[in-house]
Scaffold this motif. Structure first.
Motif, mmCIF file in Angstrom:
data_model
loop_
_atom_site.group_PDB
_atom_site.id
_atom_site.type_symbol
_atom_site.label_atom_id
_atom_site.label_comp_id
_atom_site.label_asym_id
_atom_site.label_seq_id
_atom_site.Cartn_x
_atom_site.Cartn_y
_atom_site.Cartn_z
ATOM 1 N N VAL A 44 -2.827 -7.244 68.170
ATOM 2 C CA VAL A 44 -3.752 -7.007 66.863
ATOM 3 C C VAL A 44 -4.831 -8.232 67.040
ATOM 4 N N GLU A 45 -4.706 -9.162 67.572
ATOM 5 C CA GLU A 45 -5.670 -10.217 67.858
ATOM 6 C C GLU A 45 -6.632 -9.701 68.751
ATOM 7 N N ALA A 46 -6.102 -9.060 69.990
ATOM 8 C CA ALA A 46 -7.153 -8.451 70.813
ATOM 9 C C ALA A 46 -7.884 -7.136 70.492
ATOM 10 N N GLY A 47 -7.392 -6.708 69.269
ATOM 11 C CA GLY A 47 -8.234 -5.422 68.780
ATOM 12 C C GLY A 47 -7.409 -4.055 68.511
ATOM 13 N N ALA A 48 -6.258 -4.371 68.708
ATOM 14 C CA ALA A 48 -5.254 -3.043 68.595
ATOM 15 C C ALA A 48 -5.204 -2.911 67.152
ATOM 16 N N ARG A 49 -4.878 -1.648 66.439
ATOM 17 C CA ARG A 49 -4.743 -1.587 65.134
ATOM 18 C C ARG A 49 -3.521 -0.809 65.115
ATOM 19 N N ALA A 89 -2.754 1.696 68.134
ATOM 20 C CA ALA A 89 -3.689 2.163 68.646
ATOM 21 C C ALA A 89 -4.967 1.438 69.077
ATOM 22 N N GLY A 90 -5.947 1.833 69.676
ATOM 23 C CA GLY A 90 -7.133 1.001 69.913
ATOM 24 C C GLY A 90 -6.665 -0.006 71.150
ATOM 25 N N VAL A 91 -5.821 0.340 72.049
ATOM 26 C CA VAL A 91 -5.394 -0.498 73.046
ATOM 27 C C VAL A 91 -6.003 -0.225 74.528
ATOM 28 N N ALA A 92 -6.350 -1.581 75.199
ATOM 29 C CA ALA A 92 -7.082 -1.469 76.409
ATOM 30 C C ALA A 92 -5.876 -1.202 77.430
ATOM 31 N N GLN A 93 -6.021 -0.354 78.504
ATOM 32 C CA GLN A 93 -5.177 -0.123 79.532
ATOM 33 C C GLN A 93 -4.644 -1.268 80.335
ATOM 34 N N ASP A 94 -5.625 -2.417 80.231
ATOM 35 C CA ASP A 94 -5.132 -3.653 81.001
ATOM 36 C C ASP A 94 -4.724 -4.636 80.333
ATOM 37 N N SER A 95 -4.202 -4.445 78.785
ATOM 38 C CA SER A 95 -3.880 -5.378 77.948
ATOM 39 C C SER A 95 -2.305 -5.599 78.099
ATOM 40 N N THR A 149 -5.524 7.927 74.356
ATOM 41 C CA THR A 149 -5.898 9.362 74.755
ATOM 42 C C THR A 149 -6.398 9.511 76.104
ATOM 43 N N PHE A 150 -6.613 10.871 76.620
ATOM 44 C CA PHE A 150 -7.041 11.169 77.839
ATOM 45 C C PHE A 150 -7.748 12.384 77.815
ATOM 46 N N GLY A 151 -8.642 12.456 78.552
ATOM 47 C CA GLY A 151 -9.757 13.686 78.742
ATOM 48 C C GLY A 151 -9.096 14.849 79.432
#
Length: 487
Positions: free
Chosen positions: A348-353, A372-378, A394-396
């Protein structure tokens, strides 16, 4: 009742080691605490190098006789152990729930019946184990599975008896003697198993159970020169330590380690099914190595998937695992709870929700959480949490889905939700995992190979693969010439 016997949910459990067919106390003990309510269950014998040496010596002494026992008799004893498990199924279920906090209804309906099945399966597989003789330029090749010797089995706390017997049953069936070291956070059903095995007629010393901390007894077991096989389920750091310990003796290892498995949800999937699969990952409070904790959803259906997931997950009931209505029980130990909370806080401190959850509750409970809002390298995406914490990405397209799925150091399992059979074949063929489920989860068959890739493990067990590990395979080549005429 002796001073070393405790009563757990009305069941008497001896807290001493089981070595050479006898109960053996230690100078020290450790306290076993229930995750259900934090109550002390009892003081358990705390083994040292001395108990490790005694257990291996007992296994070494018992090995020749058990190895020479005909297959049919070994199979009979294993079936007798299964009978004993079934007779004491309720005892085993209530003790294990008190000891590790998993759902009592799961122990009654699934886990303990599976314990009995482990013994029956490998008993039956033993009787048909073999390889057809084959010819090489007129010479006959004959393959044998020879018992390897004393085997050390080190098991985890999240499914103590089921995972222990997943190792014990094939090792015994193969003709090996065993030293079982259960996790110190959940040792009690291993003690009951020793009683059941003795009552079933397993000779003294063939199964030994020693309790204690890995640093105090585990190293002495894995470094012992008389040990011929080591099987371990647990963390990567502990596996490295075991491998280093075993290296001096070149002792063969089977390692089933951590996971950070993905669940890929494609736009053509049955979304209700996909949501059910995702929510199922909270089973056992997320303390499942195979859990698909990384939810990867195609962008076009991500919003609808998330809405349905929140609706479904919000109906989960968290509480006392002894209550039939409970869906999620407690975390095994305060230390594990702190670890889970730390992972979530840092994310959460790194930006996850936190879409749902994100907090600990009173007692040893952590809310079912989706980040959600997590970076792949986190850290939260790359490292195993081992708690009720999932991430959503998510993916495209298919290419990105596979890339994200494979982008960790683990490779234990993967789950794919899709309505396209061709896509399922393409994607599963590219996933790095020991087990892949398509439109299902946790369907296990003991005939199938089980294990992990990359940092998720070394080797495969199940069916003949288990016997391949617990035995020394021998090929005998015989010439048609040279026989004397005894006629």
């Amino acid at each position: 009742m002796s001073e070393h016997t405790i009563t757990v949910a009305g069941v008497a459990v001896d807290t001493r080691h089981w070595i050479g067919g006898e109960r053996v106390a230690s100078a020290g003990t450790f306290t076993d605490v229930s995750p259900v309510d934090g109550g002390v269950l009892g003081e358990v014998a705390r083994g040292t190098a001395a108990e490790a040496a005694a257990a291996v010596a007992a296994a070494r002494e018992a090995f020749p006789g058990w190895a020479a026992t005909p297959r049919e008799e070994r199979a009979r004893v294993l079936h007798a152990i299964a009978d004993g498990v079934e007779r004491r199924l309720e005892d085993l279920a209530v003790v294990e729930t008190a000891d590790n906090g998993a759902l009592l209804r799961s122990h009654r309906r699934g886990v303990m019946p599976r314990v009995a099945h482990n013994f029956r399966f490998f008993a039956d597989w033993l009787l048909r184990l073999g390889h057809e003789d084959f010819d090489t330029r007129g010479h006959t090749n004959h393959v044998d599975w020879d018992p390897a010797g004393p085997s050390v089995l080190i098991t985890p706390w999240n499914a103590p008896l089921m995972l222990a017997t997943w190792k014990v049953a094939p090792a015994l069936a193969a003709g090996n003697s065993v030293v079982l070291k259960p996790a110190e956070w959940s040792p009690l059903t291993a003690s009951l198993l020793a009683d059941i095995a003795a009552e079933a007629g397993l000779p003294a010393g063939v199964l030994n159970v020693v309790q204690g901390y890995g640093s105090e007894i585990g190293d002495a077991l894995t470094a012992h020169p008389d040990v011929r096989r080591i099987s371990f389920t647990g963390s990567v750091p502990t596996a490295r330590r075991i491998a280093a310990s075993a290296a001096a003796n070149l002792t063969p290892l089977s390692l089933e380690l951590g996971g950070k498995s993905p669940l890929l949800v494609f736009a053509d999937a049955d979304l209700d099914l996909a949501v059910d699969l995702a929510v199922e990952q909270y089973d056992n409070a997320g303390q499942v190595c195979l859990a698909a904790t990384r939810i990867l959803v195609e962008e076009t259906v991500a919003e609808e998937f998330t809405r349905r997931f929140v609706d479904r997950a919000s109906r989960l009931r968290q509480g006392d695992p002894r209550d039939e209505a409970t869906d999620i029980g407690p975390t095994i130990h305060p230390r594990q709870l702190e670890k889970i909370e730390g992972f979530v806080q840092r994310a959460v401190e790194a930006g996850a929700r936190a879409v749902i959850g994100g907090h600990r509750r009173e007692g040893q409970y952590f809310e079912p959480t989706l980040l959600a809002g997590v970076a792949q390298d986190s850290e939260i995406v790359q490292e195993e949490v081992f708690g009720p914490v999932l991430t959503l990405q998510t993916f495209g397209d298919e290419e990105e889905a596979v890339r994200l799925a494979n982008d960790t150091r683990f490779g234990l399992a993967a789950t794919v939700a899709t309505g396209d059979e061709e896509r399922a074949r393409r994607v599963t063929g590219r996933l790095v995992a020991g087990t892949v489920w398509v439109n299902c989860f946790f369907v296990r068959d003991l005939r199938a190979p089980f294990g992990g890739s990359r940092h998720s493990g070394v080797g495969r067990e199940g069916g003949t693969w288990s016997f391949d590990f617990y035995c020394d395979l021998k090929n005998t080549v015989t010439s048609p010439k040279g026989w004397r005429d005894h006629g």
